[in-house]
Motif scaffolding. Structure first.
Motif, PDB file in Angstrom:
ATOM      1  N   UNK A  58       5.032  11.402  -0.051  1.00  0.00           N
ATOM      2  CA  UNK A  58       4.093  12.350  -0.658  1.00  0.00           C
ATOM      3  C   UNK A  58       2.847  11.633  -1.162  1.00  0.00           C
ATOM      4  N   UNK A  59       3.047  10.502  -1.806  1.00  0.00           N
ATOM      5  CA  UNK A  59       1.923   9.751  -2.349  1.00  0.00           C
ATOM      6  C   UNK A  59       1.026   9.198  -1.247  1.00  0.00           C
ATOM      7  N   UNK A  60       1.621   8.773  -0.154  1.00  0.00           N
ATOM      8  CA  UNK A  60       0.824   8.281   0.970  1.00  0.00           C
ATOM      9  C   UNK A  60      -0.097   9.380   1.509  1.00  0.00           C
ATOM     10  N   UNK A  61       0.450  10.587   1.603  1.00  0.00           N
ATOM     11  CA  UNK A  61      -0.352  11.696   2.118  1.00  0.00           C
ATOM     12  C   UNK A  61      -1.439  12.101   1.135  1.00  0.00           C
ATOM     13  N   UNK A  62      -1.089  12.156  -0.136  1.00  0.00           N
ATOM     14  CA  UNK A  62      -2.028  12.628  -1.154  1.00  0.00           C
ATOM     15  C   UNK A  62      -3.094  11.589  -1.512  1.00  0.00           C
ATOM     16  N   UNK A  63      -2.729  10.305  -1.490  1.00  0.00           N
ATOM     17  CA  UNK A  63      -3.622   9.285  -2.039  1.00  0.00           C
ATOM     18  C   UNK A  63      -4.218   8.332  -1.012  1.00  0.00           C
ATOM     19  N   UNK A  64      -3.567   8.169   0.121  1.00  0.00           N
ATOM     20  CA  UNK A  64      -4.155   7.341   1.172  1.00  0.00           C
ATOM     21  C   UNK A  64      -4.798   8.199   2.255  1.00  0.00           C
ATOM     22  N   UNK A  65      -4.168   9.298   2.592  1.00  0.00           N
ATOM     23  CA  UNK A  65      -4.669  10.164   3.663  1.00  0.00           C
ATOM     24  C   UNK A  65      -5.228  11.451   3.070  1.00  0.00           C
ATOM     25  N   UNK A  66      -6.024  11.318   2.044  1.00  0.00           N
ATOM     26  CA  UNK A  66      -6.502  12.500   1.315  1.00  0.00           C
ATOM     27  C   UNK A  66      -7.730  13.102   1.985  1.00  0.00           C
ATOM     28  N   UNK A  67      -7.506  13.658   3.153  1.00  0.00           N
ATOM     29  CA  UNK A  67      -8.589  14.224   3.937  1.00  0.00           C
ATOM     30  C   UNK A  67      -7.964  15.247   4.883  1.00  0.00           C
ATOM     31  N   UNK A  68      -8.601  16.398   5.053  1.00  0.00           N
ATOM     32  CA  UNK A  68      -8.011  17.452   5.882  1.00  0.00           C
ATOM     33  C   UNK A  68      -7.968  17.106   7.371  1.00  0.00           C
ATOM     34  N   UNK A  69      -8.620  16.023   7.778  1.00  0.00           N
ATOM     35  CA  UNK A  69      -8.501  15.623   9.187  1.00  0.00           C
ATOM     36  C   UNK A  69      -7.101  15.129   9.506  1.00  0.00           C
ATOM     37  N   UNK A  70      -6.283  14.856   8.471  1.00  0.00           N
ATOM     38  CA  UNK A  70      -4.918  14.384   8.684  1.00  0.00           C
ATOM     39  C   UNK A  70      -3.894  15.515   8.616  1.00  0.00           C
ATOM     40  N   UNK A  71      -4.388  16.743   8.631  1.00  0.00           N
ATOM     41  CA  UNK A  71      -3.504  17.910   8.597  1.00  0.00           C
ATOM     42  C   UNK A  71      -3.590  18.680   9.908  1.00  0.00           C
ATOM     43  N   UNK A  72      -2.529  19.455  10.163  1.00  0.00           N
ATOM     44  CA  UNK A  72      -2.524  20.318  11.327  1.00  0.00           C
ATOM     45  C   UNK A  72      -3.389  21.541  11.104  1.00  0.00           C
ATOM     46  N   UNK A  73      -3.420  22.466  12.066  1.00  0.00           N
ATOM     47  CA  UNK A  73      -4.264  23.658  11.964  1.00  0.00           C
ATOM     48  C   UNK A  73      -3.976  24.523  10.738  1.00  0.00           C
TER      49      UNK A  73
END
Length: 311
Positions: free
Chosen positions: A221-236
């Protein structure tokens, strides 16, 4: 990719290698980690009861497995032309009641046997929000599209979550004292609960895990929220991590939890996977026949060392 934040991750004291047996249980992100382990041909068992999001339901399915508390017809109900069980995901639902019972109890037996021999148990917690079926007063793992008015929605507190996880650890270590349990919290946000409600839920889960003695925690969860904190890393849907994010988190998991000695074998497995996915321009050419012979030799060499691998 330059990162503003780097989440610290402790290396596992007992990393996964090709002698390991890993049981993966939990939310949909467990499917991603478990899927990667399966892709690289590690011995693993992934969610035999389907995706399970909340900690009480994960505990309950482990308890039923180890205590041989088999399902009966009273645990099933019929809705929309299928038989369902509130303790498992709808993927297991079936048109035939007896088939569903056999499948459920077979999964209980398989899980119990696997826990006794496993080296690692990876639990991915998805949410602290739970649904209590009003008719029985019991929490469910899945509502199976039963009308929402039939349930009461509740938020598990941190002490209650910790209690379920402690009981789960006691159960599995009673039959397998050396089993390493790794907890993680799914990076998938449950925004249907609400933005604030999702944060409360994740906070309860994270706080509960960190009260457990000797717990190993991997910060998905922390990796997604704090390292990849950008909507380009999410699906549609802007909720689920996309393939880039999944691969990134997997690489961090691999670096912290998979033995370096396994990396060369993983590369060989991936070469075979890519080879089998290859589509030739001319299937009848000598070059393609030579390619297939080389691929079969690679598979033979791997299976000679690791007979459990299946391609």
């Amino acid at each position: 990719m330059e990162l503003l934040t780097r989440v610290p991750i402790s290396n596992s004291a007992h990393p996964i290698d090709y002698s390991s047996k890993v049981l993966v249980l939990g939310s949909c992100f467990a499917e991603h980690i478990g899927g990667k382990l399966g892709y690289y041909q590690f011995r693993s068992l992934l969610n035999p009861f389907g995706i399970i999001y909340q900690p009480q339901a994960i505990y309950e399915i482990v308890r039923r497995s180890l205590e041989k508390d088999h399902f009966t017809g009273d645990d099933l109900f019929f809705l929309n032309e299928r038989w369902h069980c509130f303790a498992v995901h709808s993927d297991l639902s079936h048109t035939d009641k007896d088939t569903l019972l056999r499948n459920l109890n077979g999964a209980l037996d398989e899980t119990a046997a696997y826990i006794k021999k496993a080296t690692h148990l990876l639990i991915t917690l998805g949410t602290a929000w739970v649904y209590r079926y009003k008719r029985t007063g019991k929490l469910v793992a899945n509502c199976h599209k039963v009308p929402q008015r039939e349930f009461r929605k509740e938020l598990l507190t941190q002490p209650v979550i910790a209690g379920y996880l402690e009981q789960l650890a006691q159960l599995v270590r009673k039959v397998n004292p050396g089993l390493q349990i790794v907890y993680t919290v799914s990076p998938v946000r449950h925004l249907r609960d609400g933005f604030t409600e999702n944060q409360r839920s994740k906070a309860h889960l994270i706080a509960a895990v960190h009260t457990l003695k000797g717990a190993t925690y991997f910060p998905s969860y922390e990796l997604m929220m704090d390292e990849l904190r950008d909507y380009r890393f999410y699906g549609p849907d802007m909720v689920h991590p996309n393939e880039i994010a999944i691969n990134y988190i997997w690489e961090r998991f691999k670096a912290s939890s998979v033995a370096a000695g396994a990396y060369p074998v993983m590369e060989q497995v991936e070469a075979v996977r890519r080879g089998k996915a290859h589509r030739p321009y001319n299937p009848n050419s000598q070059a393609h026949r030579s390619f297939l012979q080389s691929l079969e030799q690679k598979i033979t060499d791997l299976k000679r060392s690791y007979p459990f691998m299946e391609f």
